[in-house]
Design a protein around this motif. Structure first.
Motif, mmCIF file in Angstrom:
data_model
loop_
_atom_site.group_PDB
_atom_site.id
_atom_site.type_symbol
_atom_site.label_atom_id
_atom_site.label_comp_id
_atom_site.label_asym_id
_atom_site.label_seq_id
_atom_site.Cartn_x
_atom_site.Cartn_y
_atom_site.Cartn_z
ATOM 1 N N UNK B 115 -28.746 107.356 78.848
ATOM 2 C CA UNK B 115 -28.399 106.762 77.858
ATOM 3 C C UNK B 115 -26.623 107.321 77.063
ATOM 4 N N UNK B 116 -26.769 108.914 77.284
ATOM 5 C CA UNK B 116 -24.698 108.945 77.068
ATOM 6 C C UNK B 116 -24.170 107.964 77.616
ATOM 7 N N UNK B 117 -24.125 107.677 78.759
ATOM 8 C CA UNK B 117 -23.217 106.759 79.547
ATOM 9 C C UNK B 117 -23.110 105.450 78.964
ATOM 10 N N UNK B 159 -9.695 91.279 85.179
ATOM 11 C CA UNK B 159 -10.522 91.603 84.082
ATOM 12 C C UNK B 159 -11.652 92.619 84.345
ATOM 13 N N UNK B 160 -12.694 91.515 85.440
ATOM 14 C CA UNK B 160 -13.611 92.001 85.836
ATOM 15 C C UNK B 160 -13.914 94.174 86.468
ATOM 16 N N UNK B 161 -12.361 94.038 87.028
ATOM 17 C CA UNK B 161 -11.835 95.691 87.176
ATOM 18 C C UNK B 161 -12.200 96.019 86.478
ATOM 19 N N UNK B 162 -11.186 96.181 85.305
ATOM 20 C CA UNK B 162 -10.766 96.925 84.233
ATOM 21 C C UNK B 162 -12.197 97.341 82.960
ATOM 22 N N UNK B 163 -13.140 96.237 83.398
ATOM 23 C CA UNK B 163 -14.975 96.664 82.625
ATOM 24 C C UNK B 163 -15.310 97.868 83.990
ATOM 25 N N UNK B 168 -16.851 102.965 85.419
ATOM 26 C CA UNK B 168 -17.149 103.980 86.659
ATOM 27 C C UNK B 168 -16.712 105.415 85.735
ATOM 28 N N UNK B 169 -15.275 105.341 85.255
ATOM 29 C CA UNK B 169 -14.490 106.748 84.554
ATOM 30 C C UNK B 169 -15.827 107.612 83.821
ATOM 31 N N UNK B 170 -16.399 106.470 82.748
ATOM 32 C CA UNK B 170 -17.058 107.051 81.417
ATOM 33 C C UNK B 170 -18.600 107.265 82.348
ATOM 34 N N UNK B 171 -19.235 106.897 83.030
ATOM 35 C CA UNK B 171 -20.591 106.324 83.521
ATOM 36 C C UNK B 171 -21.145 106.736 84.990
ATOM 37 N N UNK B 172 -20.891 105.777 86.141
ATOM 38 C CA UNK B 172 -20.934 106.253 87.092
ATOM 39 C C UNK B 172 -20.629 107.512 87.894
ATOM 40 N N UNK B 173 -18.680 107.949 87.415
ATOM 41 C CA UNK B 173 -18.215 108.814 87.978
ATOM 42 C C UNK B 173 -18.869 110.239 88.046
#
Lengths: 313, 332
Positions: B115-117, B159-163, B168-173
């Motif tokens: 949810x947070x991610x 551009x997809x890489x940016x998403x 990755x930085x705010x969720x998966x990582x």
């Protein structure tokens, strides 16, 4: 028709290149071989100059025909055909939020340069185009002239073999224009970078380019060296006497030449050759005062008008 | 007078250019660098990694339940015989039913984190969306990209890489690092074995959300040329349609237009929190009937009600978005 050149000597080889937008034919059956050097692309607004360049860069998909840039087929090898090509479009094309220096470095990296080399060349190129400390400011804050310079810098940063410049002197002040024209002229002469320059300023083209292509209604109307074009043109000598304009007129009329006095006080005389020796001889014979003499002053302009008119006709 | 090129010692660059992978990577890095210059993005990043740390701490604390003489046991002993007895019961249950408890607890933790991610990703994408394609279209920067040795596909992949980078930085990582850290200090192998499946489920949901969010973000970004309008459309797609889809009696097709609602359905299906709760009620001893009833009630609520419809909704969104961004980019 110019002779067929060996493939390696051509920067552009187009065969029947055409582009249609709906019912409008922007480019029609352009077949041309352009050798290395500085080439001017002339044509009235909407003639198809930019479409021609965009087709060569694959920014527009040609409807018919084929083309090679630096010997690489633009359709078969899309990316590779632009590897050694630089492009400075007519309109602004900066990336908002980036400083000039950062923007040019980024463009270098997009062409495959490692960051360090891209940054080093960025500074050199920005020096070359005459940008000082402004390079550390955001591009969004630049004046039109500075944007023009940074656009030229991004086109040159990756050391291309050919650079397409669309109206590169637009918005530049006289000194800036002078600087950029000198730079463009030196690209081929000193660095071996071929230039295809699109401009409506015929004097800029005449000054910088050694070849000209004239495009009208999407068709290639003329393609020759400036020298070749001038040789096909009626020879004109323009004389600006220091004084005694009437005596000059009388002397030319006496020699059986057609002389026209222009509104700026200059005299325009049709000549039999490119040489101005005969004018000097006439001035000596009639003991005329000194005068400024210019041979074929607007040859390109006249040729341009003639080509376009013939196309209309 | 010398020409400008003669007066400067201009170095020539005649090396072989780096490959297309590098050029795409340059687009990704530049986009992420620009995003994380802002305080807002830095704040989101700090919240995301704090959550990752919380996962690690929660996992670590849970694993201490099986540590003989560990700090959890010491604390329980200090708290009195009642707490010590409770600790002994919990330890015993974890040791006897790791498949239910370890799996269940990690499922719940990852479920809550999703949810947070997702929320952080949506917030971060609100800042990113105008930078993706909108701004390049409005400033003609698209020409700069496409006149270089890059195709429109390379551009889109960048551009997809940016998403992907944002997610990755705010969720998966934080999720992965949190799990890894908690496993580093795990006292028993069971924690690794039985938390792995919930982790895979969390990553699978993460992947689905990535595809859905990426296609929607690219589509919205390519739709118009004004950055403010792009943000407005993004907000309507996220909050507006999310609100419209909220009422339980809203028609199914309206519900399926909301990306958050659809992802919520996918989340329930993927995490199977309902199964974990039902399993706990059925297998664990010492639970009274009321508690088991509560678990079953919660399981019922955690069930996916319209998983196929949600997938269909996400699929249609992805197809429409792809159609928009491929159409709005100039041909190669």
């Amino acid at each position: 028709m110019p002779p067929v050149l060996p493939a390696g000597d051509c920067i552009i080889e187009a065969a029947g290149l055409g582009k249609t937008y709906g019912t409008q034919r922007a480019l029609r059956d352009v077949t041309v071989q352009v050798p290395r050097g500085t080439i001017g692309l002339l044509g009235p607004n909407g003639a198809g100059k930019s479409t021609f360049i965009k087709c060569l860069l694959n920014l527009e998909t040609p409807t018919t025909g084929s083309a090679k840039v630096l010997g690489v087929d633009i359709r078969a090898a899309n990316r590779a055909s632009r590897e050694k090509v630089g492009y400075s479009p007519e309109q602004d094309c900066h990336i908002a939020g980036m400083a000039g220096c950062e923007y040019v470095t980024y463009c270098g990296q997009l062409s495959g340069m490692p960051f360090r080399q891209a940054r080093q060349r960025t500074h050199e190129i920005l020096d070359l185009v005459g940008m000082g400390q402004e390079r550390y400011r955001l591009v969004d804050t630049y004046s039109t002239g500075m944007k023009q310079r940074v656009k030229l810098a991004q086109a040159l940063v990756h050391d291309p073999e050919v650079v397409f410049l669309d109206e590169p002197t637009n918005g530049l002040d006289p000194s800036g224009r002078e600087h950029i024209l000198k730079l463009i002229g030196s690209l081929w002469r000193d660095l071996g970078i071929s230039v295809v320059m699109c401009s409506h300023l015929l004097r800029d083209i005449e000054r910088v380019c050694d070849r000209v292509m004239i495009i009208g209604h999407g068709r290639l109307l003329e393609h020759d060296s400036i020298v070749g074009l001038k040789a096909r043109h009626r020879r004109i000598v323009e004389i600006a006497p220091a004084r005694d304009t009437e005596r000059f007129q009388a002397a030319f009329a006496g020699a059986g030449l057609t002389v026209v006095k222009l509104s700026n006080g200059k005299l325009r005389v049709e000549s039999a050759s490119d040489s101005i020796e005969w004018v000097l001889e006439l001035m000596r014979t009639h003991d005329l005062p000194p005068a400024e003499i210019v041979s074929n002053p607007d040859a390109l302009h006249e040729l341009f008008i003639k080509s376009i008119s013939a196309d209309h006709g | 007078m010398d020409s400008p090129a003669q007066t400067l010692d201009l170095s020539r660059w005649r090396e072989r250019p780096l490959g297309v992978g590098y050029r795409r990577w340059v687009i990704v890095v530049a986009g992420l660098r620009e995003l994380f210059r802002t305080r807002f993005a830095k704040f989101l990043l700090s919240v995301a990694w704090s959550a990752g740390l919380m996962i690690a701490l929660a996992g670590f604390a849970f694993s201490q339940s099986l540590a003989e003489g560990g700090w959890l046991q010491t604390l329980a002993i200090k708290a009195g015989p009642r707490m010590e007895a409770m600790f002994t019961v919990v330890t015993g249950l974890v040791a006897m039913y790791p498949d239910v408890l370890v799996n269940g607890v990690f499922t719940a933790v990852f479920w809550a984190h999703s949810y947070l991610g997702l929320w952080l990703s949506l917030l971060a994408l609100s800042s990113v969306v105008p930078q993706l394609i909108t701004r390049d279209r409005s400033s003609n920067a698209l020409i700069v990209y496409l006149s270089r040795p890059l195709t429109s596909t390379d551009y889109l992949l960048g551009k997809l890489g940016i998403i992907v980078g944002v997610l990755v930085l705010v969720w998966t990582g934080p999720l992965l690092v949190g799990w890894l850290l908690s496993m580093l200090f795990a006292t028993d192998r069971d924690f690794i074995v039985y938390s792995f499946e919930p982790l895979l489920r969390a990553l699978a949901f993460n992947g689905i959300a990535l595809v859905a969010l990426a296609s929607l973000a690219l589509g919205v970004s390519a739709l118009v040329r004004r950055p403010q309008l792009t943000v407005a459309i993004w907000m309507v797609m996220w909050i507006g349609l999310g609100t419209v889809a909220q009422p339980p009696r809203a028609p199914a097709w309206i519900k399926r237009t909301s990306i958050t609602r659809n992802l919520n359905e996918v989340r329930q299906e993927f995490f199977r929190l309902d199964a974990a709760l039902t399993d706990a009620g059925a297998k664990l001893p010492l639970l009274d009937q009321r508690f088991i009833g509560n678990l079953n009630g919660a399981a019922k609520k955690a069930e996916a009600a319209d998983f196929d419809g949600a997938l269909l909704g996400l699929g249609v969104m992805a197809v429409l978005s792809s159609w928009v961004f491929f159409r709005k980019l100039r041909p190669e």
